[in-house]
Write a protein that holds these residues in place. Structure first.
Motif, short mmCIF file in Angstrom:
data_model
loop_
_atom_site.label_atom_id
_atom_site.label_comp_id
_atom_site.label_asym_id
_atom_site.label_seq_id
_atom_site.Cartn_x
_atom_site.Cartn_y
_atom_site.Cartn_z
N GLN A 19 0.83 -1.20 0.00
CA GLN A 19 0.00 0.00 0.00
C GLN A 19 0.87 1.26 0.00
O GLN A 19 0.57 2.23 -0.70
N GLU A 62 2.09 1.79 -3.43
CA GLU A 62 1.01 2.32 -4.28
C GLU A 62 0.89 3.83 -4.07
O GLU A 62 0.77 4.57 -5.04
N LEU A 63 0.91 4.26 -2.83
CA LEU A 63 0.78 5.68 -2.52
C LEU A 63 1.98 6.45 -3.07
O LEU A 63 1.84 7.54 -3.61
N ASN A 64 3.15 5.87 -2.94
CA ASN A 64 4.37 6.52 -3.40
C ASN A 64 4.36 6.68 -4.92
O ASN A 64 4.80 7.70 -5.43
N SER A 99 1.72 6.92 -6.92
CA SER A 99 0.70 7.86 -7.38
C SER A 99 1.06 9.32 -7.06
O SER A 99 0.44 10.24 -7.54
N SER A 100 2.09 9.51 -6.24
CA SER A 100 2.53 10.88 -5.88
C SER A 100 3.22 11.56 -7.02
O SER A 100 3.84 11.04 -7.84
#
Length: 136
Positions: free
Chosen positions: A128, A131-133, A135-136
């Motif tokens: 997760q 994933e966040l990294n 999309s940044s």
């Protein structure tokens, strides 16, 4: 056609370092399976002399033959290729995305091997975060 190959830096009929690497991998995979050259030759429908030529890098394997060898030895195709750096430099953003993609792929493989629920939850959190990294 031969002129084009010579222009590329080597004679098309002469074995290359890549041919020798494929041959070394073939030998290693055959030995790991406990097969003799004759045994592998019988599986592939060729002579043991042809296996000798492949292993020494004196004969090149076609893509179809390499596929047959990989199946016979229960190895993925990439087992027969040495890693190489692609030509040209990628942008830092592209490099980062590629690293994240590789990390994700490796993480998914590890998750498939996990049996403990706590380890699985930790792995999910790592994915997760990736994933966040990305999309940044």
């Amino acid at each position: 056609m031969l002129k084009a190959a010579k222009h590329a830096g080597h004679d098309a009929r002469k074995p290359t370092d890549a041919d020798r690497f494929v041959g070394q991998q073939l030998r290693q995979g055959r030995r790991e399976m406990g097969l003799t050259q004759d045994g592998l030759a019988q599986l592939l429908g060729v002579t043991f002399q042809q296996i000798q030529k492949y292993e020494a890098g004196h004969s090149r394997m076609s893509a179809g033959r390499l596929r047959e060898v990989a199946i016979a030895l229960k190895k993925p195709i990439n087992f027969f290729y040495e890693p190489f750096e692609p030509f040209g430099k990628k942008s830092p953003v592209a490099e980062t995305r590629l690293r994240i993609k590789d990390l994700r792929r490796d993480a998914k493989k590890l998750i498939d091997q996990l049996g403990d629920a706590d380890d699985l939850q930790t792995a999910v959190r790592v994915l997760q975060a990736l994933e966040l990294n990305q999309s940044s």
